[in-house]
Design a protein around this motif. Sequence first.
Motif, PDB file in Angstrom:
ATOM      1  N   HIS A   8      -1.745  -3.008   8.482  1.00 26.93           N
ATOM      2  CA  HIS A   8      -0.525  -3.120   7.696  1.00 26.93           C
ATOM      3  C   HIS A   8       0.614  -3.785   8.462  1.00 26.93           C
ATOM      4  O   HIS A   8       0.818  -3.521   9.644  1.00 26.93           O
ATOM      5  CB  HIS A   8      -0.069  -1.734   7.231  1.00 26.93           C
ATOM      6  CG  HIS A   8      -1.093  -1.022   6.409  1.00 26.93           C
ATOM      7  ND1 HIS A   8      -1.852   0.006   6.907  1.00 26.93           N
ATOM      8  CD2 HIS A   8      -1.494  -1.209   5.131  1.00 26.93           C
ATOM      9  CE1 HIS A   8      -2.676   0.437   5.965  1.00 26.93           C
ATOM     10  NE2 HIS A   8      -2.483  -0.285   4.882  1.00 26.93           N
TER      11      HIS A   8
ATOM     12  N   GLU B 285      -6.494  -2.750   6.064  1.00 25.17           N
ATOM     13  CA  GLU B 285      -5.727  -1.608   6.563  1.00 25.17           C
ATOM     14  C   GLU B 285      -4.920  -1.958   7.807  1.00 25.17           C
ATOM     15  O   GLU B 285      -4.412  -1.069   8.499  1.00 25.17           O
ATOM     16  CB  GLU B 285      -6.625  -0.398   6.841  1.00 25.17           C
ATOM     17  CG  GLU B 285      -7.365   0.095   5.610  1.00 25.17           C
ATOM     18  CD  GLU B 285      -8.247   1.293   5.884  1.00 25.17           C
ATOM     19  OE1 GLU B 285      -8.266   1.772   7.038  1.00 25.17           O
ATOM     20  OE2 GLU B 285      -8.918   1.751   4.952  1.00 25.17           O
TER      21      GLU B 285
ATOM     22  N   ALA C 118       4.591  -1.052   3.360  1.00 28.48           N
ATOM     23  CA  ALA C 118       3.485  -1.451   4.226  1.00 28.48           C
ATOM     24  C   ALA C 118       2.496  -2.237   3.380  1.00 28.48           C
ATOM     25  O   ALA C 118       2.137  -1.818   2.277  1.00 28.48           O
ATOM     26  CB  ALA C 118       2.810  -0.229   4.837  1.00 28.48           C
TER      27      ALA C 118
ATOM     28  N   ASP D 178      -1.131  -4.939   3.480  1.00 29.42           N
ATOM     29  CA  ASP D 178      -2.222  -5.512   4.255  1.00 29.42           C
ATOM     30  C   ASP D 178      -2.850  -6.670   3.485  1.00 29.42           C
ATOM     31  O   ASP D 178      -2.567  -6.893   2.312  1.00 29.42           O
ATOM     32  CB  ASP D 178      -3.263  -4.460   4.634  1.00 29.42           C
ATOM     33  CG  ASP D 178      -4.079  -3.968   3.437  1.00 29.42           C
ATOM     34  OD1 ASP D 178      -3.721  -4.277   2.282  1.00 29.42           O
ATOM     35  OD2 ASP D 178      -5.076  -3.265   3.653  1.00 29.42           O
TER      36      ASP D 178
ATOM     37  N   ARG E 256       0.801  -1.228   0.000  1.00 36.24           N
ATOM     38  CA  ARG E 256       0.000   0.000   0.000  1.00 36.24           C
ATOM     39  C   ARG E 256       0.832   1.276   0.000  1.00 36.24           C
ATOM     40  O   ARG E 256       0.418   2.285  -0.568  1.00 36.24           O
ATOM     41  CB  ARG E 256      -0.920   0.014   1.229  1.00 36.24           C
ATOM     42  CG  ARG E 256      -1.872  -1.166   1.310  1.00 36.24           C
ATOM     43  CD  ARG E 256      -2.859  -1.188   0.167  1.00 36.24           C
ATOM     44  NE  ARG E 256      -3.822  -2.283   0.323  1.00 36.24           N
ATOM     45  CZ  ARG E 256      -4.770  -2.567  -0.556  1.00 36.24           C
ATOM     46  NH1 ARG E 256      -4.883  -1.849  -1.664  1.00 36.24           N
ATOM     47  NH2 ARG E 256      -5.603  -3.567  -0.342  1.00 36.24           N
TER      48      ARG E 256
END
Length: 248
Positions: A97, A95, A88, A90, A75
């Motif tokens: 991460h 979200e 990062a 996920d 992300r």
Amino acid sequence: MARRPLSDFHPRERLAGVPHTTRRFACRSALALSPDGETLAVVSDQGAGTYEAWTLPATGGKPQRAITVEGHAVRSLCWSASGELVAAADRGGTELHQLYVRHPDGPTAPLSVDPAGRVQRLLSWNAASPDGALVAFSSNARASTDMDVVLVDLATKTERPLLTGAFWHVVGGWSPDGARLLVMRVYDNTTQDLLVLNPRTGDAREVTRHAEDVSHIPAGWLADGRALVITDEGSDHLWLSALDSATG
């Protein structure tokens, strides 16, 4: 009906869209420039069906796969001065991460992860210290309702909480000399204050005046040590300010 040959079709390419809500994603970036300025890292789906980190020459060229995390989507990115590319990622858009690092010689390794995948981490574009030794990020590992500032050593993977409390904190980047860290304290989507943090001691000092419905969003540092701030203080619109972090 005539059939088109497979050569007419090309893999779908997407650059990761980065939703900007102050509360969660301030300072996050799907782009990162290498320390020497010659290579660009991007978060993109190059036809694999998920987001990965790719690198390509800053002047243009063919992208090369840099970071793939099995079962996850990359992300955001940050590139350290010593050449480590931090990502990062996920799983399933949660979200939550996990942080991974690709070393200059190629291998990718976990940097800050939890096997259960329950911790949310925020990685800013300028999270790496100027000497390339540390990465500062936000984490709710201590309490699910709070975001603390945590330092992780890129060499040892050792983590150290730096700023904790019943707030949502977002890392806003290191000063050029590495002696200060800009942090946004979020009260809600329209009210934020900025703090300057000593990365050695954890001492924090507010450098903006608190006011309801006034935004102060970190935008980096100038070479002379002033902090860049996006704010709507005294205005109906956002504007860019250079803040003396010593006097506020």
